[in-house]
Design a protein around this motif. Structure first.
Motif, PDB file in Angstrom:
ATOM      1  N   PHE A  12       0.853  -1.186   0.000  1.00 54.99           N
ATOM      2  CA  PHE A  12       0.000   0.000   0.000  1.00 54.99           C
ATOM      3  C   PHE A  12       0.885   1.230   0.000  1.00 54.99           C
ATOM      4  O   PHE A  12       1.779   1.375   0.839  1.00 54.99           O
ATOM      5  CB  PHE A  12      -0.945   0.004   1.206  1.00 54.99           C
ATOM      6  N   ASP A  14      -0.090   4.305   0.515  1.00 55.85           N
ATOM      7  CA  ASP A  14      -0.520   5.335   1.467  1.00 55.85           C
ATOM      8  C   ASP A  14      -0.109   5.011   2.904  1.00 55.85           C
ATOM      9  O   ASP A  14      -0.447   5.724   3.830  1.00 55.85           O
ATOM     10  CB  ASP A  14      -2.022   5.557   1.388  1.00 55.85           C
ATOM     11  N   ARG A  16      -1.043   2.558   4.834  1.00 56.79           N
ATOM     12  CA  ARG A  16      -2.059   1.956   5.699  1.00 56.79           C
ATOM     13  C   ARG A  16      -1.567   0.650   6.313  1.00 56.79           C
ATOM     14  O   ARG A  16      -0.719  -0.030   5.752  1.00 56.79           O
ATOM     15  CB  ARG A  16      -3.366   1.740   4.954  1.00 56.79           C
ATOM     16  N   GLU A 108      -3.584   2.795  -5.240  1.00 54.25           N
ATOM     17  CA  GLU A 108      -3.484   2.438  -3.811  1.00 54.25           C
ATOM     18  C   GLU A 108      -2.378   1.442  -3.542  1.00 54.25           C
ATOM     19  O   GLU A 108      -1.781   1.451  -2.465  1.00 54.25           O
ATOM     20  CB  GLU A 108      -4.821   1.887  -3.314  1.00 54.25           C
TER      21      GLU A 108
END
Length: 112
Positions: A12, A14, A16, A108
């Protein structure tokens, strides 16, 4: 919220929090560990390096649904760059009433 990513290369982007498996065998271990717990998001890639594919994982999900006790998954996100493999995954999982989204090309997940 539990997120599981089964992909040999991507993560991921981002940052996360997710539980990650890089092989189908490791993916099965992760799923087994969540057998009686909800997975909000399950992210699946088709080709997992060499001869390994996601199919052993898909078969675990199918067998559970066939037995009348499907995994508790909010959504299965298919993000494979293999269009034929992705279409087969989607068809198999939807057949067993898993909620599936095709997110191929999503920003993502990617190479970090």
């Amino acid at each position: 919220m539990t997120t599981v990513l089964i992909d040999d290369l991507r993560s991921f982007l981002d940052g996360r929090t997710a539980e990650v498996a890089r092989t189908s065998a490791a993916g099965i271990v992760l799923l087994t560990g969540h057998r009686d717990r909800r997975i909000e998001e399950l992210w699946l890639d088709h080709d997992l390096g060499g001869e390994d594919t996601i199919w052993p994982v898909v078969e675990v999900l199918e067998r559970a649904a066939f037995a009348g006790h499907p995994y508790d998954i909010g959504v299965v996100n298919v993000h494979s760059a293999n269009p034929v493999g992705a279409a087969k995954m989607v068809q198999a999982l939807r057949h067993w009433s898993y909620r599936v989204r095709v997110v191929t090309g999503t920003a993502e997940v990617g190479m970090a």
